[in-house]
Enzyme design. Structure first.
Site, PDB file in Angstrom:
ATOM      1  N   LYS A 110      43.101  36.365  39.706  1.00  0.00           N
ATOM      2  CA  LYS A 110      43.367  34.933  39.876  1.00  0.00           C
ATOM      3  C   LYS A 110      44.102  34.479  38.611  1.00  0.00           C
ATOM      4  O   LYS A 110      43.507  34.325  37.554  1.00  0.00           O
ATOM      5  CB  LYS A 110      42.062  34.159  40.046  1.00  0.00           C
ATOM      6  CG  LYS A 110      42.283  32.699  40.448  1.00  0.00           C
ATOM      7  CD  LYS A 110      40.972  32.057  40.844  1.00  0.00           C
ATOM      8  CE  LYS A 110      41.184  30.615  41.304  1.00  0.00           C
ATOM      9  NZ  LYS A 110      41.844  29.785  40.255  1.00  0.00           N
ATOM     10  N   LYS A 281      39.371  38.633  49.259  1.00  0.00           N
ATOM     11  CA  LYS A 281      39.821  38.199  50.587  1.00  0.00           C
ATOM     12  C   LYS A 281      39.471  39.252  51.626  1.00  0.00           C
ATOM     13  O   LYS A 281      39.565  40.451  51.346  1.00  0.00           O
ATOM     14  CB  LYS A 281      41.348  38.035  50.609  1.00  0.00           C
ATOM     15  CG  LYS A 281      41.891  37.091  49.575  1.00  0.00           C
ATOM     16  CD  LYS A 281      43.421  37.124  49.545  1.00  0.00           C
ATOM     17  CE  LYS A 281      43.910  36.170  48.473  1.00  0.00           C
ATOM     18  NZ  LYS A 281      45.384  36.157  48.367  1.00  0.00           N
TER      19      LYS A 281
END
Ligand SMILES: COc1nc2nc(N)nc(N)c2nc1C
Length: 308
Positions: A110, A281
C-alpha cells in the site's frame, strides 16, 4: 481606477508567486478568482491602463487558478482496515462465507502517495485525475503528462481506465527538501504531501522537476482486459507498458498473508518509496464480483496498516 488596478496587480502577483513557487497558497482560490475577475473588468473598462506585464497579459492566456473537476465513471473507493492478525483472520472468515468459490489472495504493497485515475482511449493517454472525494476529482492530465512512468501510448490500442498511486521516491523527496531549505522555502512534511503539492502545481514545468512516479493497482473497467484474476490483471498492465509494483505475492491463507506482512514490515525502511501497509485482495475476479462492495469500499479487499 488606476489605484485599484495597481493594488489588484500587486496582490495577484504576490499570491500567484506564492502559489506557484512555495506551494503554500496565501489565499483561497475563490479570493484569487474574484480579484482576478475584478482586474479583468477594470482593464476592459480602461483599456488605456492595460500594461504588458499585467497578470492578465501573461503568455498562455489567463492564469488558471484551479483545475477543472471531473466525475469518475465509477467511484474511486477506499479500503477497510485491519490492524492485527485477528482482523485478518476475521476478514478471511467473512470472505469464505460470502462465496463457494475457492479463495486465494493477492497481497500488494500500500503505497503512501495519492490515488490517481488514468484514462486511455485507443491506447492514448487522454485524461488524468485525482481521486478527490471519490466521485469528483481534479483534472490533472497536463501534470501527469510530465510523469515519466506514465506512458502516453499503451502497447495495445486499448480504451481503458487504470487507477493507482502517484508518489515521490524518498531520494527525490530528500533532494527536493534540501533545495527548498537552501532557498529558504518551506520544506514538505513527507513524500505524500510533496507528491500532492507537486500535482497541485499549475505550472507543469515545476511538476516535471519533481520526479514523481506511479504504481498502478487496479482497472476501473475490467471488461477491457482478458485477465480472470487480480494478479493476471497486474501482469497485463505490465505488458501494456504501465508500471505496477512487483513486490506482490499470491497467498493461500492468513498464515501466508502474515508472512508477507512481516517480510515487508522488515523491508519497509529499505524501499525507495513510502508504504503504510499491505492490501490483501481476493484474487479471483469472479469471486470479487460475487462478494461485491459496501457503499465506500470493496468487500473483497482489506488494508492491513503497519503500526505507526
Ligand atoms: C481495489 O481498490 C484498491 N486497491 C488498492 N491496491 C493497492 N495496492 N493500494 C491501494 N491503495 C488500493 N486502494 C484501493 C481502493
Amino acid at each position: 481606477a488606476v489605484l485599484r488596478i495597481e493594488e489588484l496587480r500587486k496582490d495577484l502577483d504576490k499570491w500567484n508567486t506564492a502559489y506557484n513557487d512555495a506551494d503554500q497558497p496565501l489565499v483561497e482560490d475563490h479570493i484569487f478568482d474574484k480579484a482576478y475577475a475584478e482586474l479583468v473588468a477594470l482593464e476592459a473598462a480602461y483599456p488605456e491602463l492595460v500594461t504588458p506585464d499585467s497578470i492578465t497579459q501573461r503568455v498562455g492566456g489567463a492564469i488558471s487558478t484551479g483545475f477543472t473537476k471531473v466525475t469518475h465513471d465509477s467511484p474511486m473507493l477506499s479500503l477497510g482496515n485491519a490492524f492485527n492478525k485477528e482482523d485478518l483472520e476475521a476478514f478471511d472468515k467473512r470472505i469464505r462465507k460470502l462465496t463457494e468459490l475457492p479463495i486465494e489472495y493477492m497481497c500488494e504493497l500500500k503505497i503512501d502517495g495519492l490515488a490517481v485515475s488514468l484514462k486511455y482511449e485507443n491506447g492514448r493517454f487522454v485524461q488524468g485525475a485525482t481521486r478527490g472525494d471519490g466521485r469528483i476529482g481534479e483534472e490533472i492530465t497536463a501534470n501527469l503528462n510530465t510523469v515519466k512512468s506514465i506512458p502516453r501510448r499503451l502497447a495495445q490500442p486499448l480504451t481503458i481506465e487504470v487507477r493507482g498511486e502517484c508518489y515521490m521516491p524518498k531520494t527525490s523527496f530528500a533532494e527536493l527538501n534540501r533545495v527548498r531549505e537552501e532557498n529558504g522555502h518551506e520544506v514538505f512534511a513527507n513524500p505524500r504531501n510533496a507528491a500532492a503539492g507537486s500535482l497541485r502545481q499549475l505550472d507543469t514545468k515545476v511538476v516535471a522537476e519533481r520526479n514523481l512516479s506511479t504504481f498502478l493497482y487496479s482497472v476501473a473497467d475490467l471488461g477491457s482486459l482478458s485477465a480472470t484474476t487480480q494478479s493476471g490483471a497486474l501482469d497485463e498492465l505490465d505488458r501494456l507498458g504501465l508500471t505496477t509494483n512487483h513486490e506482490r505475492r499470491i497467498c493461500q491463507n492468513v498464515a501466508e498473508i502474515w508472512e508477507f506482512v512481516q517480510e515487508f514490515q522488515e523491508k519497509r525502511p529499505h524501499l525507495d518509496y513510502e508504504i503504510d501497509g499491505i492490501v490483501i485482495k481476493v484474487n479471483s475476479l469472479q469471486a470479487q464480483q460475487e462478494i461485491g462492495y459496501t457503499v465506500k469500499a470493496p468487500r473483497w479487499a482489506i488494508a492491513y496498516k503497519f503500526p505507526a
